[in-house]
Design an enzyme around this catalytic site. Structure first.
Site, PDB file in Angstrom:
ATOM      1  N   ASP A   1       0.922  -2.958   1.070  1.00 42.10           N
ATOM      2  CA  ASP A   1      -0.027  -2.661   0.007  1.00 42.10           C
ATOM      3  C   ASP A   1       0.101  -3.734  -1.076  1.00 42.10           C
ATOM      4  O   ASP A   1       1.113  -3.815  -1.770  1.00 42.10           O
ATOM      5  CB  ASP A   1       0.263  -1.273  -0.576  1.00 42.10           C
ATOM      6  CG  ASP A   1      -0.798  -0.837  -1.579  1.00 42.10           C
ATOM      7  OD1 ASP A   1      -0.960  -1.524  -2.607  1.00 42.10           O
ATOM      8  OD2 ASP A   1      -1.451   0.188  -1.331  1.00 42.10           O
TER       9      ASP A   1
ATOM     10  N   THR B   1     -10.420  10.030   3.424  1.00 46.11           N
ATOM     11  CA  THR B   1     -11.653   9.533   4.042  1.00 46.11           C
ATOM     12  C   THR B   1     -11.653   8.022   4.236  1.00 46.11           C
ATOM     13  O   THR B   1     -12.471   7.494   4.994  1.00 46.11           O
ATOM     14  CB  THR B   1     -12.860   9.898   3.177  1.00 46.11           C
ATOM     15  OG1 THR B   1     -12.774   9.196   1.918  1.00 46.11           O
ATOM     16  CG2 THR B   1     -12.901  11.406   2.896  1.00 46.11           C
TER      17      THR B   1
ATOM     18  N   ARG C   1      -9.311   3.567  -2.730  1.00 46.55           N
ATOM     19  CA  ARG C   1      -9.631   4.089  -1.406  1.00 46.55           C
ATOM     20  C   ARG C   1      -9.081   5.502  -1.272  1.00 46.55           C
ATOM     21  O   ARG C   1      -7.883   5.725  -1.433  1.00 46.55           O
ATOM     22  CB  ARG C   1      -9.045   3.173  -0.329  1.00 46.55           C
ATOM     23  CG  ARG C   1      -9.468   3.559   1.080  1.00 46.55           C
ATOM     24  CD  ARG C   1      -9.082   2.510   2.091  1.00 46.55           C
ATOM     25  NE  ARG C   1      -7.647   2.290   2.155  1.00 46.55           N
ATOM     26  CZ  ARG C   1      -7.045   1.533   3.068  1.00 46.55           C
ATOM     27  NH1 ARG C   1      -7.775   0.907   3.969  1.00 46.55           N
ATOM     28  NH2 ARG C   1      -5.747   1.376   3.065  1.00 46.55           N
TER      29      ARG C   1
ATOM     30  N   ASP D   1       0.812  -2.491  -4.690  1.00 52.95           N
ATOM     31  CA  ASP D   1       2.194  -2.048  -4.867  1.00 52.95           C
ATOM     32  C   ASP D   1       3.139  -3.230  -4.996  1.00 52.95           C
ATOM     33  O   ASP D   1       4.052  -3.242  -5.827  1.00 52.95           O
ATOM     34  CB  ASP D   1       2.638  -1.184  -3.683  1.00 52.95           C
ATOM     35  CG  ASP D   1       1.962   0.180  -3.666  1.00 52.95           C
ATOM     36  OD1 ASP D   1       1.293   0.513  -4.657  1.00 52.95           O
ATOM     37  OD2 ASP D   1       2.096   0.894  -2.653  1.00 52.95           O
TER      38      ASP D   1
END
Length: 208
Positions: free
Chosen positions: A199, A107, A103, A202
């Site tokens: 995340d 944006t 991602r 992560d």
């Protein structure tokens, strides 16, 4: 909405542990694999069966076995990898493809960088795995990619979903059923699910 929340008590308990910021990467990975395995039972509930004759130590009988349906598992890299082992522990004959998407932090749009799928795409039903369904952009892009290669029957399996992501997938691909362990409140200004679990990539791999 085309979404099924798998509310089994074991899944909900393990998800609570995963949400905890104090949970280590090791435990996070193990819990994700366990939840994925449990969710696979639900996502494969409609697999067709055929009658077969089996000889037990006592007598012959008619039993059930899978009707030879070909399955494929496609993790969205990198976090989706954490769900694959749980799925193939239940479906060891499934072939594993890979779709690489990330991602864009500005944006929030998905960018494709890798795709490797089984050669017989048109003959297989696919389960796309990604722990987090946030904006839905990566999931839609992965589904677009599989369909462009000839896939006709696709299911999406995630751990936590945001309403925004569910709406986008339902809008772009109303034929794809989403399986998730939880539907959370919303996305924040950075596109993270709230309350979510951070995340997933992560936390799985211990890198940022």
């Amino acid at each position: 909405m085309q979404v099924k929340v798998v509310e089994h008590p074991l899944i909900q308990h393990k998800l609570s542990l995963m949400r905890d910021v104090k949970t280590s990467s090791k435990d996070f990975r193990e819990l994700l694999e366990e939840i994925s395995m449990l969710m696979t039972f639900e996502i494969t509930r409609d697999l067709p069966l055929v009658d077969v004759e089996v000889t037990t130590p006592v007598a012959k009988c008619i039993c059930k076995e899978l009707a030879g349906k070909k399955l494929g598992v496609v993790p969205i890299l990198r976090a989706g990898l954490g769900m694959v082992n749980g799925v193939i522990r239940v479906i060891p004959a499934a072939k594993v493809g890979h779709v690489g998407l990330y991602r864009d932090p500005e944006t929030l749009k998905p960018v494709e960088y890798y795709c490797k799928l089984p050669s017989d795409v048109t003959e297989r039903d696919f389960i796309i795995t990604d722990p987090m369904l946030a904006t839905g952009g990566s999931s839609v892009a992965a589904i677009d990619l599989l369909k462009s290669k000839g896939a006709k029957n696709i299911k999406l399996m995630c751990l936590v979903a945001a309403p925004e992501g569910i709406r986008l997938v339902n809008k772009q691909h109303p034929d794809v059923v989403i399986y998730t362990a939880a539907v959370d409140e919303r996305l924040n200004e950075h596109g993270y699910i709230v309350p979510g679990l951070g995340d997933a990539g992560d936390r799985i791999f211990g890198t940022k």
